[in-house]
Design a protein around this motif. Sequence first.
Motif, PDB file in Angstrom:
ATOM      1  N   UNK A  27      10.422  44.634  -3.074  1.00 23.89           N
ATOM      2  CA  UNK A  27       9.152  44.616  -2.345  1.00 23.89           C
ATOM      3  C   UNK A  27       8.734  43.192  -2.003  1.00 23.89           C
ATOM      4  N   UNK A  28       9.023  42.242  -2.884  1.00 22.43           N
ATOM      5  CA  UNK A  28       8.722  40.846  -2.570  1.00 22.43           C
ATOM      6  C   UNK A  28       9.563  40.360  -1.394  1.00 22.43           C
ATOM      7  N   UNK A  29      10.823  40.808  -1.328  1.00 19.24           N
ATOM      8  CA  UNK A  29      11.681  40.439  -0.202  1.00 19.24           C
ATOM      9  C   UNK A  29      11.138  41.035   1.097  1.00 19.24           C
ATOM     10  N   UNK A  30      10.709  42.304   1.042  1.00 19.23           N
ATOM     11  CA  UNK A  30      10.160  42.942   2.241  1.00 19.23           C
ATOM     12  C   UNK A  30       8.881  42.258   2.703  1.00 19.23           C
ATOM     13  N   UNK A  31       8.054  41.832   1.747  1.00 16.51           N
ATOM     14  CA  UNK A  31       6.776  41.196   2.092  1.00 16.51           C
ATOM     15  C   UNK A  31       6.925  39.720   2.443  1.00 16.51           C
ATOM     16  N   UNK A  32       8.132  39.155   2.250  1.00 11.63           N
ATOM     17  CA  UNK A  32       8.395  37.741   2.545  1.00 11.63           C
ATOM     18  C   UNK A  32       7.484  36.824   1.736  1.00 11.63           C
ATOM     19  N   UNK A  33       7.282  37.173   0.475  1.00 12.62           N
ATOM     20  CA  UNK A  33       6.448  36.386  -0.430  1.00 12.62           C
ATOM     21  C   UNK A  33       7.294  36.004  -1.642  1.00 12.62           C
ATOM     22  N   UNK A  34       6.875  34.990  -2.404  1.00 11.14           N
ATOM     23  CA  UNK A  34       7.598  34.664  -3.646  1.00 11.14           C
ATOM     24  C   UNK A  34       7.633  35.859  -4.593  1.00 11.14           C
ATOM     25  N   UNK A  55       5.778  46.007   3.828  1.00 10.19           N
ATOM     26  CA  UNK A  55       6.221  45.842   5.207  1.00 10.19           C
ATOM     27  C   UNK A  55       5.104  45.289   6.092  1.00 10.19           C
ATOM     28  N   UNK A  56       3.896  45.823   5.933  1.00 12.52           N
ATOM     29  CA  UNK A  56       2.763  45.313   6.723  1.00 12.52           C
ATOM     30  C   UNK A  56       2.496  43.843   6.409  1.00 12.52           C
ATOM     31  N   UNK A  57       2.531  43.496   5.117  1.00 10.95           N
ATOM     32  CA  UNK A  57       2.309  42.105   4.728  1.00 10.95           C
ATOM     33  C   UNK A  57       3.429  41.216   5.252  1.00 10.95           C
ATOM     34  N   UNK A  58       4.674  41.711   5.213  1.00  9.75           N
ATOM     35  CA  UNK A  58       5.800  40.917   5.704  1.00  9.75           C
ATOM     36  C   UNK A  58       5.673  40.575   7.177  1.00  9.75           C
ATOM     37  N   UNK A  59       5.223  41.530   7.980  1.00 11.73           N
ATOM     38  CA  UNK A  59       5.038  41.233   9.406  1.00 11.73           C
ATOM     39  C   UNK A  59       3.922  40.226   9.620  1.00 11.73           C
ATOM     40  N   UNK A  60       2.869  40.317   8.831  1.00 10.23           N
ATOM     41  CA  UNK A  60       1.773  39.351   8.970  1.00 10.23           C
ATOM     42  C   UNK A  60       2.228  37.953   8.560  1.00 10.23           C
ATOM     43  N   UNK A  61       2.977  37.851   7.462  1.00 11.23           N
ATOM     44  CA  UNK A  61       3.482  36.546   7.016  1.00 11.23           C
ATOM     45  C   UNK A  61       4.416  35.959   8.065  1.00 11.23           C
ATOM     46  N   UNK A  62       5.307  36.780   8.621  1.00  6.38           N
ATOM     47  CA  UNK A  62       6.235  36.286   9.642  1.00  6.38           C
ATOM     48  C   UNK A  62       5.490  35.806  10.884  1.00  6.38           C
ATOM     49  N   UNK A  63       4.448  36.534  11.266  1.00  8.71           N
ATOM     50  CA  UNK A  63       3.676  36.125  12.440  1.00  8.71           C
ATOM     51  C   UNK A  63       2.944  34.809  12.193  1.00  8.71           C
ATOM     52  N   UNK A  89       3.569  31.352  14.170  1.00  9.07           N
ATOM     53  CA  UNK A  89       2.474  30.891  15.013  1.00  9.07           C
ATOM     54  C   UNK A  89       1.865  29.574  14.608  1.00  9.07           C
ATOM     55  N   UNK A  90       2.018  29.185  13.342  1.00 10.86           N
ATOM     56  CA  UNK A  90       1.384  27.964  12.876  1.00 10.86           C
ATOM     57  C   UNK A  90       2.427  27.096  12.196  1.00 10.86           C
ATOM     58  N   UNK A  91       2.611  25.911  12.704  1.00 14.66           N
ATOM     59  CA  UNK A  91       3.595  25.000  12.118  1.00 14.66           C
ATOM     60  C   UNK A  91       3.151  24.478  10.761  1.00 14.66           C
ATOM     61  N   UNK A  92       1.845  24.549  10.465  1.00 11.10           N
ATOM     62  CA  UNK A  92       1.360  24.047   9.187  1.00 11.10           C
ATOM     63  C   UNK A  92       1.881  24.820   8.012  1.00 11.10           C
ATOM     64  N   UNK A  93       2.253  26.069   8.224  1.00  7.61           N
ATOM     65  CA  UNK A  93       2.775  26.867   7.122  1.00  7.61           C
ATOM     66  C   UNK A  93       4.174  26.442   6.729  1.00  7.61           C
ATOM     67  N   UNK A  94       4.870  25.729   7.597  1.00 10.65           N
ATOM     68  CA  UNK A  94       6.243  25.351   7.295  1.00 10.65           C
ATOM     69  C   UNK A  94       6.321  24.348   6.159  1.00 10.65           C
ATOM     70  N   UNK A 132      17.845  32.420  14.912  1.00 15.40           N
ATOM     71  CA  UNK A 132      16.890  31.389  15.320  1.00 15.40           C
ATOM     72  C   UNK A 132      15.581  32.019  15.789  1.00 15.40           C
ATOM     73  N   UNK A 133      15.693  33.064  16.594  1.00 19.84           N
ATOM     74  CA  UNK A 133      14.525  33.798  17.066  1.00 19.84           C
ATOM     75  C   UNK A 133      14.553  35.194  16.462  1.00 19.84           C
ATOM     76  N   UNK A 134      13.480  35.552  15.788  1.00 22.76           N
ATOM     77  CA  UNK A 134      13.421  36.832  15.092  1.00 22.76           C
ATOM     78  C   UNK A 134      12.414  37.740  15.778  1.00 22.76           C
TER      79      UNK A 134
END
Length: 628
Positions: A38-45, A79-87, A91-96, A163-165
């Motif tokens: 679930x952490x992998x799906x949500x793209x979170x630690x 899954x919903x959280x993962x799409x929000x994190x990816x967006x 969208x914001x370079x500061x998150x990098x 490169x583009x997801x």
Amino acid sequence: MPSWNRCRSYTEDPSAAVRDLCHGLAVGAVFWPLVIGHAVLAKVPTYVSINTSITSPFVYMALGSLPLLSVQSGSTAALCLGELVAAREAGEAGLADDAAAAAANLASMMAVLVGAMHFAMGIFDLAAVVELFSQPLLRARTGAAALVVMLAQAEVLFDVFLDEKPTSPLLRFGKTCLQLPKQVHWPTFLLSICLLVALILCKMLGWCASGKSPNTNTSRSCRNKAISCCLQSFRVICRLLHSSGNLIVLAVATVVSWHLDGIGPLDGFEEPSARWAFSGWTWQLMSSALPTAVLTAFLSLGSHLTVAQRVRRPQDPWQPRRELLALGASSLAASTLGGMPVMANLAVCQALRSGTGFFATLGSILGHLGAFYLVAKLRLMIPRCAVSVILLVEFAPLLSSLPSELRHLYRQAQSARYGAQSSTLGFLVASDLGIYLMAFLSPLLFGIVNGSMVAILFQVVVSMSRFAGPGYVKIGRVPGTASYDELGPGSAACPIPKISITRPMGPRWFGNAAANTRAARAERRKQKQEILVAIADWRMVPFLDETALAHYKDSWSKVDVKVLVTNACGNVRRQIQESGLAEILQQPEETLADLHAAVLWAEEHVRQVEMSRTVIGLSERVGTTLED
């Protein structure tokens, strides 16, 4: 209020607490890899999902209504959280600069928003909002989420980087396949294939061994007792392989990754610890995440209630308002420790269903906690491809019912078509089949968040356009005749004592079945007249959809009055028989088609009830006189 009365289940058999605790420990030790998935799906630690699955079940144990329900991280919310994190990352370079910390903060913020919505819905007793989602939409969304999860694992299984997801899962899977000749990492690919085959074999051996053991007579008649013992041992081994297949895959993958270079491990697998994740929140960030949070709240609530109904036992209590309060409080508690939105986990709940009480859930929490601490202490580098294989195998069975669902809904749509003015194609689109296909395909084309919005909007349009005339009228009998008419000014019909006759106007479907039932019952209670028989005159009902059938089966099995259905057309009578509703009604065949026959049967039923009351009252008076 905390449900301390759950301890009563252990008073008669105290040893059940020990058995439940041991069973829960085994379940927690076996299913903890799903938390990492679930952490992998949500793209979170990973610690975000770990903290969620450890803290939120304690809150639900204190506030929830079902003793064996495990509330933790879930695929829908992930899954919903993962799409929000990816967006946000795109969208914001500061998150990098610190993507992991930003994703964790975003997860906690989502947990607060979703938890607050669930808690508010519980306070205002808005559990009925789930009825806005039809059964085909809920079932299709489950299958679509499973397929989205499976398609997303292709990048990890082949170790391909895009490169583009794209946000579309189908488009992203297609681009992954196009990159295979250029980027595929063969060691990762071969390891993934071997792990996948091994896990499937473990599951298949468990299914083969799930049959009943040979009975005592067969064992006694067996000439060679050693063969019988070997068969029993083989069954036990197969069941152990089935239950511990995930752990075997993780262990093998971890050992192999020590000897192979380039096998990508999970990032940031640490010991469970509380994380203060409220930094970096802004009103702009909260407002941009609010639409996704609203959708996540509704989708996770639907998934939670669906899981609860599937694992609920006959003796278990059920209080939807209390479930909302417990679900909201669990997400809020998880957010304070750096967690994510929560929901019921189907796999864990099904494994705990054989327990007696809440000690099984407690054992599951402790099993998760022990596994997380052990892996963190040993500093094991778990390969990402092993987690993807586990997700692939766990979600694949959810697609097994897809062909039968499509055949069933197609036949239902064909039989439900009525009226020469509607074309076959148009009616198929505006049927349960159309809703199912839209709810299944839209997440694959547009992503979970946008696709779910498209499916819900399509359902709303269908519900507003395909059927007209929801509501009902009261029916009475013209005195001295066998004629019936609507009650009201200018009508010669009169009510029948202790018998209520209602005539719904139009088909029964997910948009009016439950609402009309509640309205009719509220009207009967307001009149304060005793009703012994309720007759549903379905003269104007050409068919019932899946949601209406499920509602009537659940509702009419609990009422304290006798319910009859009459004036049903041939299609409705067939649906009543095939759905099992006839077994609940238990009425003579002739009453299904003739209103007057139903009324005569109802009057005889009323007379029998009145006679039984008289006899009981007389016997009580006679007994009192003799004692005096």
